[in-house]
Design an enzyme around this catalytic site. Sequence first.
Site, short mmCIF file in Angstrom:
data_model
loop_
_atom_site.label_atom_id
_atom_site.label_comp_id
_atom_site.label_asym_id
_atom_site.label_seq_id
_atom_site.Cartn_x
_atom_site.Cartn_y
_atom_site.Cartn_z
N LYS A 13 0.83 -1.22 0.00
CA LYS A 13 0.00 0.00 0.00
C LYS A 13 0.86 1.26 0.00
CE LYS A 13 -2.07 -1.03 3.88
NZ LYS A 13 -1.42 -2.33 4.16
N ARG A 88 -10.09 0.54 7.92
CA ARG A 88 -9.63 -0.79 8.31
C ARG A 88 -10.71 -1.56 9.06
NH1 ARG A 88 -3.70 0.37 8.31
NH2 ARG A 88 -2.58 -1.57 8.61
N ARG A 127 11.63 -4.79 5.43
CA ARG A 127 11.25 -3.41 5.08
C ARG A 127 12.09 -2.39 5.83
NH1 ARG A 127 5.09 -1.66 5.40
NH2 ARG A 127 5.15 -2.47 7.53
N ARG A 160 13.92 1.35 10.64
CA ARG A 160 13.02 0.19 10.61
C ARG A 160 11.97 0.39 11.68
NH1 ARG A 160 15.40 -4.42 7.55
NH2 ARG A 160 17.39 -3.58 6.84
N ARG A 172 -1.01 -8.68 13.18
CA ARG A 172 -1.55 -7.70 12.22
C ARG A 172 -2.31 -8.41 11.10
NH1 ARG A 172 3.99 -4.84 11.49
NH2 ARG A 172 3.08 -3.80 9.69
P1 ADP Z 1 2.22 -1.82 3.27
O1 ADP Z 1 2.21 -0.30 3.25
O2 ADP Z 1 1.04 -2.41 2.58
O3 ADP Z 1 2.43 -2.39 4.64
P2 ADP Z 1 4.81 -1.55 1.87
O4 ADP Z 1 4.50 -0.76 0.65
O5 ADP Z 1 5.52 -0.86 2.98
O6 ADP Z 1 3.48 -2.28 2.40
O7 ADP Z 1 5.67 -2.83 1.40
C1 ADP Z 1 6.22 -3.75 2.35
C2 ADP Z 1 7.64 -4.13 1.93
O8 ADP Z 1 7.59 -4.94 0.77
C3 ADP Z 1 8.54 -2.95 1.59
O9 ADP Z 1 9.84 -3.24 2.03
C4 ADP Z 1 8.47 -2.87 0.06
O10 ADP Z 1 9.69 -2.37 -0.49
C5 ADP Z 1 8.25 -4.32 -0.35
N1 ADP Z 1 7.31 -4.47 -1.47
C6 ADP Z 1 6.21 -3.71 -1.76
N2 ADP Z 1 5.58 -4.19 -2.87
C7 ADP Z 1 6.29 -5.29 -3.27
C8 ADP Z 1 6.15 -6.21 -4.37
N3 ADP Z 1 5.14 -6.10 -5.25
N4 ADP Z 1 7.08 -7.20 -4.47
C9 ADP Z 1 8.10 -7.31 -3.56
N5 ADP Z 1 8.28 -6.46 -2.52
C10 ADP Z 1 7.40 -5.46 -2.37
P1 ADP Z 2 0.78 -1.93 7.72
O1 ADP Z 2 -0.25 -1.79 6.67
O2 ADP Z 2 2.15 -2.16 7.24
O3 ADP Z 2 0.33 -2.90 8.78
P2 ADP Z 2 0.31 0.80 8.81
O4 ADP Z 2 1.47 1.71 8.81
O5 ADP Z 2 -0.81 1.06 7.90
O6 ADP Z 2 0.94 -0.64 8.59
O7 ADP Z 2 -0.27 0.69 10.29
C1 ADP Z 2 0.55 0.43 11.40
C2 ADP Z 2 -0.31 0.24 12.63
O8 ADP Z 2 -1.05 1.45 12.90
C3 ADP Z 2 -1.38 -0.84 12.53
O9 ADP Z 2 -0.87 -2.13 12.86
C4 ADP Z 2 -2.43 -0.35 13.55
O10 ADP Z 2 -2.01 -0.61 14.87
C5 ADP Z 2 -2.36 1.16 13.35
N1 ADP Z 2 -3.32 1.64 12.33
C6 ADP Z 2 -3.02 2.20 11.12
N2 ADP Z 2 -4.13 2.54 10.46
C7 ADP Z 2 -5.17 2.18 11.24
C8 ADP Z 2 -6.60 2.23 11.10
N3 ADP Z 2 -7.17 2.73 9.99
N4 ADP Z 2 -7.35 1.75 12.12
C9 ADP Z 2 -6.81 1.25 13.24
N5 ADP Z 2 -5.48 1.16 13.44
C10 ADP Z 2 -4.66 1.61 12.45
#
Ligand code: ADP
Ligand code: ADP
Length: 216
Positions: A13, A88, A127, A160, A172
């Site tokens: 995302k 969410r 990541r 990180r 999560r």
């Molecule tokens: P989210 O915001 O949904 O948690 P991220 O965009 O931060 O996910 O992506 C999680 C990790 O995976 C990051 O380190 C990113 O560089 C890597 N990543 C994102 N999309 C891909 C993909 N299509 N293939 C491989 N690695 C990916």
């Molecule tokens: P990822 O998609 O990689 O899990 P985010 O950065 O979107 O991570 O979210 C990190 C944390 O922040 C989540 O695990 C949750 O605890 C909190 N969080 C983020 N967005 C929301 C939401 N819309 N509702 C509730 N908790 C949230």
Amino acid sequence: MNIVLLGPPGCGKGTQARRIEENHGLKQLSTGDMLRAAVEAGSEIGTQLAEIMNEGQLVPDDIIIGMISERISGPDCAQGFILDGFPRTLVQAEALDAMLEQKGLALRSVISLTVDDDAMVERISGRFTCAACGAGYHDSFKPPRNPGRCDDCGDRTFSRRDDDNAETVRHRLTAYHDMTAPILPYYEGRGILRPVDGMAAIDSVTAEINALVRAA
Ligand code: ADP
Ligand code: ADP
Ligand code: ZN
């Protein structure tokens, strides 16, 4: 144009939202980033938020809804926005609809990145981000072109997330399936859900999203 990006932790995302912001001039609104900024600010509520996030639980709906409602009518969202990590829960999805309606806005599409859960642990464990500009990287899938230097801004400091460990990721993912996946049918029923294969390479995912956004 206003878009939602949906999918489990690690599905891409943040990576894709940043690119949509660049390619289409929509403002990325990430509730995760907003929450981490609140934690950084060191307030009392920040300490409580950090505890919830480090356990991999969801932050209460009212806090999140308040944060988003302030942001979507900001001047930086004049061209539209891309919601990354919100809604969410069904309560958040309904609150979003109510606030959009009140502001005379609408959702164009909900892009759902579909992935295998098993692959998300490796994605999240590898990541890291540039501490200066926030560009996202991965140890194996997207290392910086020059080791140790950010591609975008040249900085050499990376960070990180505290919650990016294998144990928290499991929580999560469970929270995603229990609380977030049930909102997919909500959008499907309205004909605005657009599934995209999130297991493809980063650039292929971007190409598919670009095509969807252009056609929207
Ligand atoms: P989210 O915001 O949904 O948690 P991220 O965009 O931060 O996910 O992506 C999680 C990790 O995976 C990051 O380190 C990113 O560089 C890597 N990543 C994102 N999309 C891909 C993909 N299509 N293939 C491989 N690695 C990916
Ligand atoms: P990822 O998609 O990689 O899990 P985010 O950065 O979107 O991570 O979210 C990190 C944390 O922040 C989540 O695990 C949750 O605890 C909190 N969080 C983020 N967005 C929301 C939401 N819309 N509702 C509730 N908790 C949230
Ligand atoms: Zn950078």
